[in-house]
Design a protein around this motif. Sequence first.
Motif, short mmCIF file in Angstrom:
data_model
loop_
_atom_site.label_atom_id
_atom_site.label_comp_id
_atom_site.label_asym_id
_atom_site.label_seq_id
_atom_site.Cartn_x
_atom_site.Cartn_y
_atom_site.Cartn_z
N LYS A 16 -10.28 11.36 -5.40
CA LYS A 16 -10.45 12.81 -5.40
C LYS A 16 -10.17 13.56 -3.86
N LYS A 17 -10.98 12.61 -3.05
CA LYS A 17 -11.09 13.27 -1.55
C LYS A 17 -9.64 13.03 -0.91
N TRP A 18 -9.26 11.68 -0.91
CA TRP A 18 -7.97 11.42 -0.27
C TRP A 18 -6.50 12.06 -1.05
N GLY A 19 -6.83 12.17 -2.39
CA GLY A 19 -5.73 12.84 -3.24
C GLY A 19 -5.59 14.16 -2.56
N GLN A 20 -6.61 14.75 -2.63
CA GLN A 20 -6.62 16.15 -2.09
C GLN A 20 -6.07 16.53 -0.70
N LYS A 21 -6.57 15.56 0.18
CA LYS A 21 -6.05 15.71 1.60
C LYS A 21 -4.46 15.34 1.65
N LEU A 22 -4.12 14.43 0.85
CA LEU A 22 -2.66 14.31 0.61
C LEU A 22 -1.79 15.44 0.26
N LEU A 23 -2.31 16.12 -0.84
CA LEU A 23 -1.66 17.40 -1.52
C LEU A 23 -1.82 18.26 -0.26
N ASP A 24 -2.69 18.50 0.39
CA ASP A 24 -2.95 19.59 1.35
C ASP A 24 -1.86 19.29 2.43
N LYS A 25 -1.40 18.18 2.65
CA LYS A 25 -0.50 17.91 3.67
C LYS A 25 1.05 17.88 3.35
N LEU A 26 1.21 18.16 2.05
CA LEU A 26 2.66 18.22 1.71
C LEU A 26 3.30 19.61 1.88
N ASN A 39 2.55 2.28 13.26
CA ASN A 39 3.02 1.67 11.96
C ASN A 39 3.56 2.34 10.78
N THR A 40 3.05 3.75 10.66
CA THR A 40 3.20 4.44 9.50
C THR A 40 4.94 4.53 9.32
N ALA A 41 5.65 4.64 10.50
CA ALA A 41 6.87 5.03 10.70
C ALA A 41 7.61 3.71 10.06
N THR A 42 7.09 2.49 10.45
CA THR A 42 7.57 1.05 9.93
C THR A 42 7.49 0.93 8.55
N ILE A 43 6.41 1.35 7.91
CA ILE A 43 6.04 1.30 6.65
C ILE A 43 7.15 2.02 5.69
N ALA A 59 -3.60 5.25 1.58
CA ALA A 59 -2.36 4.85 2.30
C ALA A 59 -1.33 5.96 2.06
N LEU A 60 -1.21 6.54 1.06
CA LEU A 60 -0.12 7.70 0.99
C LEU A 60 -0.66 9.11 1.92
N PHE A 61 -1.78 9.22 1.90
CA PHE A 61 -2.09 10.32 2.90
C PHE A 61 -1.77 9.65 4.22
N ASN A 62 -1.96 8.22 4.67
CA ASN A 62 -2.02 8.12 6.07
C ASN A 62 -0.24 8.33 6.25
N LEU A 63 0.44 7.92 5.40
CA LEU A 63 1.83 8.07 5.59
C LEU A 63 2.37 9.36 5.80
N THR A 64 1.51 10.35 5.51
CA THR A 64 2.17 11.82 5.79
C THR A 64 2.21 12.15 7.32
N PHE A 65 1.53 11.15 7.96
CA PHE A 65 1.48 11.35 9.58
C PHE A 65 2.76 10.77 10.14
N ALA A 66 3.39 10.25 9.20
CA ALA A 66 4.81 9.88 9.82
C ALA A 66 5.81 11.08 10.23
N GLY A 67 5.32 12.24 9.67
CA GLY A 67 5.91 13.37 10.14
C GLY A 67 6.59 14.33 8.84
#
Length: 240
Positions: free
Chosen positions: A223-233, A152-156, A185-193
């Motif tokens: 802070k936790k999910w924000g950092q996880k997101l930043l680490d995926k960029l 569903n991430t790709a759809t979003i 949610a933004l962290f989850n979206l990083t798994f779209a590729g």
Amino acid sequence: TLQSPRLMAADTFRAEIAAFQKAGDLATLVAGARVHLADAAVQAAAMLALNSLMMGAKNPNTSKIYALGGLPLILDVLHAHEMERTVVAPACGALRNLTVVSSDQAAICAKTGEPSGISRLLNAADAFPGELAVLEHVVAVLVSVMAYNPNNTATIVVLGGMSRLMEMMERHPDASSLQESVCMALFNLTFAGPAAQARLKALGVEERVRTAMTAANATVDTKKWGQKLLDKLPAESAFE
């Protein structure tokens, strides 16, 4: 003996909704709401009732309401009354409870994550950008549909979910609960590729997330999910 909802006038059914809720008569509630789909007053009361009946972890009513056709009903209600706040807010709440606490999560999230379901959620966010109750429900559902069905991430992404989430963060900087959910949610979206990750960076997600993480009211999970997101960029954006 109560009349069949199919034989009740809309006003009569609406007047009986509290009684159906108290009796736990889920079948009549769902059937009546379906029959009177076009009536905003009916839907406002019916969605409030369904939302209330599904609250709480491991609530058996959620699976029962799903089995009775509750999911397509709620999505149809969101479509039919997309500009009615008194309907959209409880409908989004009911959808949140259905996707988050039901034992049928995988199936529900797969169907909610179809383009029509995601579109109706994003439309609700567009219609009521200042309504925290609506936005928090919408983001919670998006997180759930991505967690239980990563496709569903790709759809979003395709339907513009990234920019909508970013706009929520910008519009409501003091809403700590919403900031936390959007970071997740933004962290989850990083798994779209990689393309999605680069797009997030190009949209300015780093600055927005860092602002949320350093806010005085930032939660531990922000802070936790924000950092996880930043680490995926990626180190550099493909869009720069």
